[in-house]
Design an enzyme around this catalytic site. Structure first.
Site, mmCIF file in Angstrom:
data_model
loop_
_atom_site.group_PDB
_atom_site.id
_atom_site.type_symbol
_atom_site.label_atom_id
_atom_site.label_comp_id
_atom_site.label_asym_id
_atom_site.label_seq_id
_atom_site.Cartn_x
_atom_site.Cartn_y
_atom_site.Cartn_z
ATOM 1 N N TYR A 149 0.809 -1.226 0.000
ATOM 2 C CA TYR A 149 0.000 0.000 0.000
ATOM 3 C C TYR A 149 0.840 1.274 0.000
ATOM 4 C CZ TYR A 149 -3.616 -3.349 0.986
ATOM 5 O OH TYR A 149 -4.462 -4.414 0.896
ATOM 6 N N GLY A 197 3.797 7.180 -1.490
ATOM 7 C CA GLY A 197 4.671 8.309 -1.829
ATOM 8 C C GLY A 197 5.889 7.894 -2.622
ATOM 9 N N GLY A 198 6.602 6.875 -2.129
ATOM 10 C CA GLY A 198 7.742 6.395 -2.877
ATOM 11 C C GLY A 198 8.893 5.937 -2.014
ATOM 12 N N GLU A 200 9.138 15.278 -0.333
ATOM 13 C CA GLU A 200 8.270 15.054 0.825
ATOM 14 C C GLU A 200 8.836 15.820 2.007
ATOM 15 O OE1 GLU A 200 7.463 10.866 1.435
ATOM 16 O OE2 GLU A 200 6.458 10.712 -0.494
ATOM 17 N N HIS A 213 0.840 9.638 10.827
ATOM 18 C CA HIS A 213 0.833 10.359 9.549
ATOM 19 C C HIS A 213 -0.234 11.439 9.643
ATOM 20 C CE1 HIS A 213 0.737 11.223 5.282
ATOM 21 N NE2 HIS A 213 1.767 10.418 5.097
ATOM 22 N N ARG A 232 6.477 15.226 10.363
ATOM 23 C CA ARG A 232 5.136 14.661 10.561
ATOM 24 C C ARG A 232 4.576 14.874 11.971
ATOM 25 N NH1 ARG A 232 5.478 9.037 7.075
ATOM 26 N NH2 ARG A 232 5.585 10.192 5.128
ATOM 27 N N HIS A 234 0.837 5.247 11.843
ATOM 28 C CA HIS A 234 1.362 4.921 10.510
ATOM 29 C C HIS A 234 2.590 4.024 10.534
ATOM 30 C CE1 HIS A 234 2.072 5.563 6.276
ATOM 31 N NE2 HIS A 234 3.254 6.104 6.491
ATOM 32 N N ARG A 284 10.894 8.843 11.796
ATOM 33 C CA ARG A 284 11.399 8.411 10.486
ATOM 34 C C ARG A 284 11.213 9.493 9.432
ATOM 35 N NH1 ARG A 284 8.697 5.833 6.042
ATOM 36 N NH2 ARG A 284 6.815 6.060 7.280
HETATM 37 P P1 FAD Z 1 5.339 -5.349 5.486
HETATM 38 O O1 FAD Z 1 5.454 -4.851 4.118
HETATM 39 O O2 FAD Z 1 4.219 -4.840 6.308
HETATM 40 O O3 FAD Z 1 5.236 -6.935 5.436
HETATM 41 C C1 FAD Z 1 4.993 -7.671 6.617
HETATM 42 C C2 FAD Z 1 4.704 -9.107 6.247
HETATM 43 O O4 FAD Z 1 4.677 -9.915 7.412
HETATM 44 C C3 FAD Z 1 3.357 -9.312 5.576
HETATM 45 O O5 FAD Z 1 3.536 -10.254 4.551
HETATM 46 C C4 FAD Z 1 2.502 -9.903 6.686
HETATM 47 O O6 FAD Z 1 1.426 -10.693 6.231
HETATM 48 C C5 FAD Z 1 3.519 -10.745 7.398
HETATM 49 N N1 FAD Z 1 3.200 -11.095 8.780
HETATM 50 C C6 FAD Z 1 2.857 -10.276 9.813
HETATM 51 N N2 FAD Z 1 2.693 -11.010 10.931
HETATM 52 C C7 FAD Z 1 2.943 -12.301 10.616
HETATM 53 C C8 FAD Z 1 2.927 -13.524 11.333
HETATM 54 N N3 FAD Z 1 2.611 -13.605 12.634
HETATM 55 N N4 FAD Z 1 3.227 -14.657 10.668
HETATM 56 C C9 FAD Z 1 3.522 -14.654 9.354
HETATM 57 N N5 FAD Z 1 3.553 -13.516 8.614
HETATM 58 C C10 FAD Z 1 3.271 -12.351 9.247
HETATM 59 N N6 FAD Z 1 7.199 3.803 3.367
HETATM 60 C C11 FAD Z 1 7.970 4.383 2.429
HETATM 61 O O7 FAD Z 1 9.200 4.312 2.493
HETATM 62 N N7 FAD Z 1 7.389 5.043 1.393
HETATM 63 C C12 FAD Z 1 6.047 5.145 1.254
HETATM 64 O O8 FAD Z 1 5.561 5.725 0.303
HETATM 65 C C13 FAD Z 1 5.222 4.554 2.241
HETATM 66 N N8 FAD Z 1 3.879 4.634 2.155
HETATM 67 C C14 FAD Z 1 3.120 3.938 3.044
HETATM 68 C C15 FAD Z 1 1.748 3.909 2.877
HETATM 69 C C16 FAD Z 1 0.951 3.145 3.710
HETATM 70 C C17 FAD Z 1 -0.533 3.114 3.511
HETATM 71 C C18 FAD Z 1 1.556 2.412 4.768
HETATM 72 C C19 FAD Z 1 0.716 1.571 5.679
HETATM 73 C C20 FAD Z 1 2.929 2.452 4.947
HETATM 74 C C21 FAD Z 1 3.709 3.212 4.094
HETATM 75 N N9 FAD Z 1 5.098 3.244 4.242
HETATM 76 C C22 FAD Z 1 5.858 3.865 3.291
HETATM 77 C C23 FAD Z 1 5.758 2.415 5.231
HETATM 78 C C24 FAD Z 1 6.252 1.135 4.550
HETATM 79 O O9 FAD Z 1 5.300 0.731 3.603
HETATM 80 C C25 FAD Z 1 6.484 0.017 5.532
HETATM 81 O O10 FAD Z 1 7.207 0.446 6.636
HETATM 82 C C26 FAD Z 1 7.264 -1.104 4.850
HETATM 83 O O11 FAD Z 1 6.603 -1.494 3.671
HETATM 84 C C27 FAD Z 1 7.414 -2.280 5.795
HETATM 85 O O12 FAD Z 1 7.944 -3.352 5.073
HETATM 86 P P2 FAD Z 1 8.152 -4.725 5.821
HETATM 87 O O13 FAD Z 1 8.650 -5.682 4.813
HETATM 88 O O14 FAD Z 1 8.930 -4.511 7.047
HETATM 89 O O15 FAD Z 1 6.678 -5.127 6.310
HETATM 90 C C1 SIN Z 2 3.358 8.827 2.163
HETATM 91 O O1 SIN Z 2 3.248 8.563 0.976
HETATM 92 O O2 SIN Z 2 3.005 9.903 2.675
HETATM 93 C C2 SIN Z 2 3.954 7.816 3.055
HETATM 94 C C3 SIN Z 2 5.400 7.874 2.955
HETATM 95 C C4 SIN Z 2 6.025 7.200 4.123
HETATM 96 O O3 SIN Z 2 5.354 6.817 5.069
HETATM 97 O O4 SIN Z 2 7.239 7.076 4.093
#
Ligand code: FAD
Ligand code: SIN
Length: 521
Positions: free
Chosen positions: A45, A48-49, A113, A228, A274, A335, A370
């Protein structure tokens, strides 16, 4: 009980987990277990990037300085250096694997940003960056035969003996399976679901940090939760994120009287950090007795808005809100979690054989707050590093074989009949008492409420909803205790009764189960 053995387990299939799995596949068989369908994650989801110092006007040194400034004095400098220096190469690698970022002519296009002093945010299809990353990484994983993917398999707990981690118990169709491995990488993402209002998907329930805590790993910086400033506020809609890039492109904040207000709170106006913008919005909401303020992008013009922000545009339109013509009602939302499982710059936790990467980890790269769009980059850089280290520092095959004979399930499943009600109460309490602004009284009240659910922490569960609730309660308690302990205001942690950034508190609140809560430099 069923027992399975593999070389490496990765828990989670967002950016960090997938990048770790790709790295580990060079050294043996990898099983990626994930709670839902493979793509369901915060990564999917992200809008922004991804921040990276690749433009002609930018330098890694400037990205480094911006990250430290956002972190408000609590970043670990080595971790930040690794992020900004290794980021560009990993983006080039991702592009070579097929990821597509938006361009201006033949050159990559960079957005702006808050708190970035340069345009450095790469984006894809306007505002679908995370989806593109997830697509490119999953496509790459599909080409690697020794990576096995196991969806709908929530991790229950780690298999730990004498400070060594040998894999995890995983619920497969509600049956616990012991998955033994030489190394385990936690990449379970964030914790936003412990708040009523959040941008995070349903899977973000803080499982990894709670699981690691139960296993005896060190957790750090838990009080730092980023809110956020702009999530959609419509009674009929979820709190969909309105990307900060909207303000980066000139979006304005107005209160319900349609007056601009950020000038009263920060010289950086809409592009202040933020935490500053979120508190300013809260203050305006209180003064105007309203549940929201407005984001105004009407002046950008219909063509530009539809081209640059197609996902935001079409999502809002589904709720009969035309962002090219209407003011957008917005409010802050939980967020991102800066705290988590403490690791070094190689993703090593305090337990032998356990590694963490991405949002579940606390490398110290984000400090107390962050910098926007640094977390996707963190997932790539530290996912790769955790994968490499998980091979290098893994437990031996013979130790795993011996453990396979010894491991047994010591718990019986229970149920929590009123789990939906408790979940709702927990999320409300976190929002009202451990939210954007906290104080001693609100935090103590929250802890008192949580104490009534302590019995749940002693029990075992095999269903996803109950496992999640147990993890949410555990983490809510720890976040609240950390917030109560920290008697200053820094980064995303704002104590109304301690508004100063007192120097004595420029340390890290650290937890280890059954042992200690202490401050670390
Ligand atoms: P995630 O991508 O959340 O993946 C977690 C994984 O773990 C998922 O597959 C989930 O199903 C799995 N999981 C969880 N619990 C368990 C369990 N008990 N057992 C097995 N599997 C489990 N960051 C940016 O840098 N740029 C952006 O533009 C940005 N936009 C964002 C927009 C939104 C709406 C959100 C919510 C966040 C955004 N962020 C952004 C933050 C960023 O997306 C996340 O911090 C980052 O994607 C986290 O990556 P991750 O691999 O650590 O976790
Ligand atoms: C956003 O697009 O505003 C989210 C970016 C981020 O959480 O890093």
């Amino acid at each position: 009980m069923i027992k399975e053995t593999t070389d490496f387990i990765v828990i989670g299939s967002g950016v960090a987990g997938l990048r770790a799995a790709i790295e580990l596949s060079r050294y043996g068989d990898v099983t990626v277990v994930t709670k839902d369908i493979p793509t369901e994650s915060s990564t999917e989801y992200a809008q922004g990037g991804i921040a990276v110092a690749l433009s002609d006007e930018d330098e890694v040194g400037i990205h480094y300085e911006d990250t430290l400034r956002a972190g408000d004095g609590l970043c670990r400098e080595q971790a930040v250096r690794v992020l900004v220096e290794e980021g560009p190469e990993l983006i080039r690698e991702l592009i070579s694997w097929g990821a597509e970022f938006d361009k201006e002519g033949s050159k990559l296009a960079f957005g702006l940003e808050a708190a970035h002093s340069r345009k450095r945010i790469l984006h894809s299809k306007g505002d679908s960056t995370g989806k593109e990353l997830e697509r490119a990484l999953i496509s790459k994983v599909r080409t690697i035969p020794n990576i096995k993917r196991l969806p709908f398999a929530p991790a229950i707990d780690l298999i730990v003996e004498n400070g060594n981690c040998f894999g995890a118990f995983v619920a497969l169709e509600r049956n616990p399976v012991a998955m033994l491995a030489r190394a385990t990488v936690l990449a379970t993402g964030g914790t936003g679901q412990i708040y009523t209002i959040t941008t995070n998907p349903q899977v973000a329930t803080g499982d990894g940090a709670s699981i690691a805590y139960r296993a005896g790993a060190v957790l750090q910086d838990l009080e730092f939760v980023q809110f956020h400033p702009t999530s959609l506020f419509l009674p009929s809609a979820p709190h969909f994120l309105l990307t900060e890039a909207l303000r980066g492109e000139g979006g304005l904040l107005r209160n319900v009287k349609e007056e601009r207000f950020m000038g009263k709170y920060s010289p950086d106006m809409e592009l202040a950090p933020r935490d500053v913008v979120s508190r300013a919005i809260l203050s305006e909401m209180q003064q105007t007795k309203s549940g929201h303020v407005y984001l105004d992008i009407r002046h950008m013009g219909e063509d530009f808005i539809r081209r640059r922000f197609p996902r935001v545009y079409s999502t809002c339109l589904r709720y009969e809100l035309d962002i090219t013509k209407d003011l957008i009602p917005v409010c802050p939302a939980a967020h991102y979690h800066m705290g988590g499982v403490k690791t070094d710059v190689n993703g090593r936790s305090s337990l032998h054989g356990l590694f963490a990467a991405g949002e579940v980890a606390c490398t110290g790269v984000h400090g107390a707050n962050r910098l926007a769009s640094n977390s996707l980059l963190e997932g790539l850089v530290y996912g790769k590093r955790a994968g490499a280290a998980a091979f290098k520092y893994s437990v031996s095959k013979s130790e795993v074989k011996a453990m396979e004979k010894r491991v047994e399930l010591k718990f019986l499943p229970h149920s929590i009949p009123d789990h939906d009600e408790i979940r709702g109460d927990l999320r409300r309490t976190m929002w009202q008492k451990v939210g954007i602004i906290r104080d001693e009284r609100s935090l103590k009240e929250a802890l008192e409420e949580f104490a009534g659910w302590r019995y749940i922490l002693e029990k075992s569960f095999f269903t996803r909803r109950e496992l999640e609730l147990k993890n949410m309660i555990q983490l809510a308690m720890l976040i609240t205790e950390a917030a109560l302990l920290r008697q200053n205001s820094v980064g995303a942690h704002y104590r109304e009764d301690h508004p100063q950034k007192t120097g004595d508190w420029m340390k890290h609140v650290t937890f280890v189960r059954g042992k200690a809560v202490y401050l670390e430099d």
